[in-house]
Design a protein around this motif. Sequence first.
Motif, mmCIF file in Angstrom:
data_model
loop_
_atom_site.group_PDB
_atom_site.id
_atom_site.type_symbol
_atom_site.label_atom_id
_atom_site.label_comp_id
_atom_site.label_asym_id
_atom_site.label_seq_id
_atom_site.Cartn_x
_atom_site.Cartn_y
_atom_site.Cartn_z
ATOM 1 N N LEU A 183 0.832 -1.201 0.000
ATOM 2 C CA LEU A 183 0.000 0.000 0.000
ATOM 3 C C LEU A 183 0.868 1.252 0.000
ATOM 4 N N PRO A 184 0.334 2.386 -0.418
ATOM 5 C CA PRO A 184 1.095 3.635 -0.335
ATOM 6 C C PRO A 184 1.331 4.011 1.130
ATOM 7 N N ARG A 185 2.386 4.768 1.386
ATOM 8 C CA ARG A 185 2.754 5.127 2.754
ATOM 9 C C ARG A 185 1.618 5.847 3.480
ATOM 10 N N LEU A 186 0.857 6.642 2.764
ATOM 11 C CA LEU A 186 -0.225 7.381 3.414
ATOM 12 C C LEU A 186 -1.292 6.450 3.965
ATOM 13 N N ALA A 187 -1.432 5.261 3.380
ATOM 14 C CA ALA A 187 -2.381 4.295 3.933
ATOM 15 C C ALA A 187 -1.946 3.879 5.328
ATOM 16 N N GLY A 188 -0.639 3.771 5.530
ATOM 17 C CA GLY A 188 -0.131 3.471 6.861
ATOM 18 C C GLY A 188 -0.382 4.599 7.840
ATOM 19 N N HIS A 189 -0.230 5.821 7.375
ATOM 20 C CA HIS A 189 -0.507 6.962 8.252
ATOM 21 C C HIS A 189 -1.988 7.025 8.622
ATOM 22 N N ARG A 190 -2.845 6.729 7.661
ATOM 23 C CA ARG A 190 -4.279 6.730 7.968
ATOM 24 C C ARG A 190 -4.618 5.648 8.985
ATOM 25 N N ARG A 191 -4.022 4.478 8.820
ATOM 26 C CA ARG A 191 -4.256 3.408 9.791
ATOM 27 C C ARG A 191 -3.659 3.783 11.148
ATOM 28 N N GLY A 192 -2.587 4.538 11.139
ATOM 29 C CA GLY A 192 -1.981 4.988 12.386
ATOM 30 C C GLY A 192 -2.898 5.880 13.199
ATOM 31 N N VAL A 193 -3.759 6.633 12.524
ATOM 32 C CA VAL A 193 -4.726 7.474 13.235
ATOM 33 C C VAL A 193 -5.671 6.609 14.057
ATOM 34 N N GLU A 194 -6.044 5.450 13.526
ATOM 35 C CA GLU A 194 -6.916 4.553 14.281
ATOM 36 C C GLU A 194 -6.203 4.038 15.532
ATOM 37 N N ALA A 195 -4.921 3.715 15.403
ATOM 38 C CA ALA A 195 -4.158 3.286 16.573
ATOM 39 C C ALA A 195 -4.068 4.409 17.599
ATOM 40 N N LEU A 196 -3.895 5.624 17.121
ATOM 41 C CA LEU A 196 -3.848 6.786 18.018
ATOM 42 C C LEU A 196 -5.144 6.910 18.803
ATOM 43 N N ARG A 197 -6.255 6.755 18.120
ATOM 44 C CA ARG A 197 -7.554 6.853 18.788
ATOM 45 C C ARG A 197 -7.679 5.800 19.896
ATOM 46 N N GLY A 198 -7.222 4.594 19.617
ATOM 47 C CA GLY A 198 -7.318 3.533 20.607
ATOM 48 C C GLY A 198 -6.483 3.803 21.844
ATOM 49 N N VAL A 199 -5.280 4.318 21.672
ATOM 50 C CA VAL A 199 -4.418 4.606 22.816
ATOM 51 C C VAL A 199 -4.987 5.761 23.642
ATOM 52 N N VAL A 200 -5.490 6.783 22.976
ATOM 53 C CA VAL A 200 -6.101 7.904 23.702
ATOM 54 C C VAL A 200 -7.270 7.409 24.545
ATOM 55 N N GLU A 201 -8.093 6.538 23.986
ATOM 56 C CA GLU A 201 -9.239 6.017 24.721
ATOM 57 C C GLU A 201 -8.805 5.146 25.902
ATOM 58 N N ALA A 202 -7.680 4.457 25.773
ATOM 59 C CA ALA A 202 -7.230 3.552 26.829
ATOM 60 C C ALA A 202 -6.594 4.271 28.006
ATOM 61 N N CYS A 203 -6.008 5.432 27.776
ATOM 62 C CA CYS A 203 -5.241 6.104 28.837
ATOM 63 C C CYS A 203 -6.020 6.311 30.135
ATOM 64 N N PRO A 204 -7.218 6.884 30.116
ATOM 65 C CA PRO A 204 -7.938 7.067 31.379
ATOM 66 C C PRO A 204 -8.248 5.751 32.086
ATOM 67 N N ASP A 205 -8.522 4.702 31.320
ATOM 68 C CA ASP A 205 -8.803 3.399 31.930
ATOM 69 C C ASP A 205 -7.585 2.869 32.676
ATOM 70 N N PHE A 206 -6.406 3.162 32.166
ATOM 71 C CA PHE A 206 -5.175 2.654 32.763
ATOM 72 C C PHE A 206 -4.606 3.585 33.832
ATOM 73 N N GLY A 207 -5.156 4.788 33.966
ATOM 74 C CA GLY A 207 -4.659 5.720 34.967
ATOM 75 C C GLY A 207 -3.609 6.689 34.472
ATOM 76 N N VAL A 208 -3.360 6.714 33.155
ATOM 77 C CA VAL A 208 -2.414 7.672 32.582
ATOM 78 C C VAL A 208 -3.085 9.042 32.499
ATOM 79 N N GLU A 209 -2.400 10.064 32.982
ATOM 80 C CA GLU A 209 -2.987 11.405 33.033
ATOM 81 C C GLU A 209 -2.605 12.276 31.842
ATOM 82 N N THR A 210 -1.379 12.082 31.317
ATOM 83 C CA THR A 210 -0.886 12.897 30.212
ATOM 84 C C THR A 210 -0.247 12.001 29.165
ATOM 85 N N LEU A 211 -0.618 12.217 27.904
ATOM 86 C CA LEU A 211 -0.089 11.453 26.784
ATOM 87 C C LEU A 211 0.491 12.435 25.774
ATOM 88 N N THR A 212 1.801 12.333 25.529
ATOM 89 C CA THR A 212 2.451 13.202 24.553
ATOM 90 C C THR A 212 2.821 12.376 23.330
#
Length: 244
Positions: free
Chosen positions: A33-62
């Motif tokens: 696939l083109p590299r941008l397809a990987g970046h688009r899929r990376g946004v989905e991974a970003l969303r998942g980590v952001v959603e998980a942080c409060p459940d795990f007790g992480v207060e700040t994500l950079t």
Amino acid sequence: MPDGADPTPRRMVPRHVAVIMDGNGRWAAKRGLPRLAGHRRGVEALRGVVEACPDFGVETLTLYAFSTENWRRPPDEVHGLMQLFRRYLRREAAELAEKGVRVRFIGDRAALAPDIRALMAGVEERTALGERLTVVMAINYGGRADILAAARALAADAARGARDPAEVDEATFEAALQTAGLPELDLVIRTSGEQRISNFLLWQAAYAEFVFAPELWPDFDRDAFARALAAFGARERRFGAVRA
């Protein structure tokens, strides 16, 4: 207990986690696939980590979203990344605010397009009251540039007589960095198996723990995040001291 929940005792969960999101291009190349397809899929991974942080007790994500060196990539990839960034800011702002996520940006905004700068300011304003999680997005950010800008600002203060150079200590310097006011950085995660810091949060990571996760960023899911937090929780942090 749901999969990936509470990977470590609360007291051992890092307050502030930074992530170098590496491997989007390789993820796409492995699939033809083109590299941008990987970046688009990376946004989905970003969303998942952001959603998980409060459940795990992480207060700040950079998140290291775009470095000062990333301008060297092919122009079409840079253009695609900026378009993806625009789309993310437009689509996610309302949901982030609704979920109590405060968004903050670090990096040099001057090189970014005016409409992107306006979107960033709007997201910061819209999410300013969020207390559940702080997400810091590093856009056109470099650790060396951050340190250099802080040094210049303090030097300018001293040159005009507003500050005594002898009184500049670590706390003073930290307050001049773009990350001023954030909790001390506890954990840096880099995905894709690469083991380098790539000019990210150089000052702030002085005593952070590092986890080099084998997953390419688009494959970095809630369980992978839990494993990284568990690795942090299993370590003994001495900060240079010797414990009996």
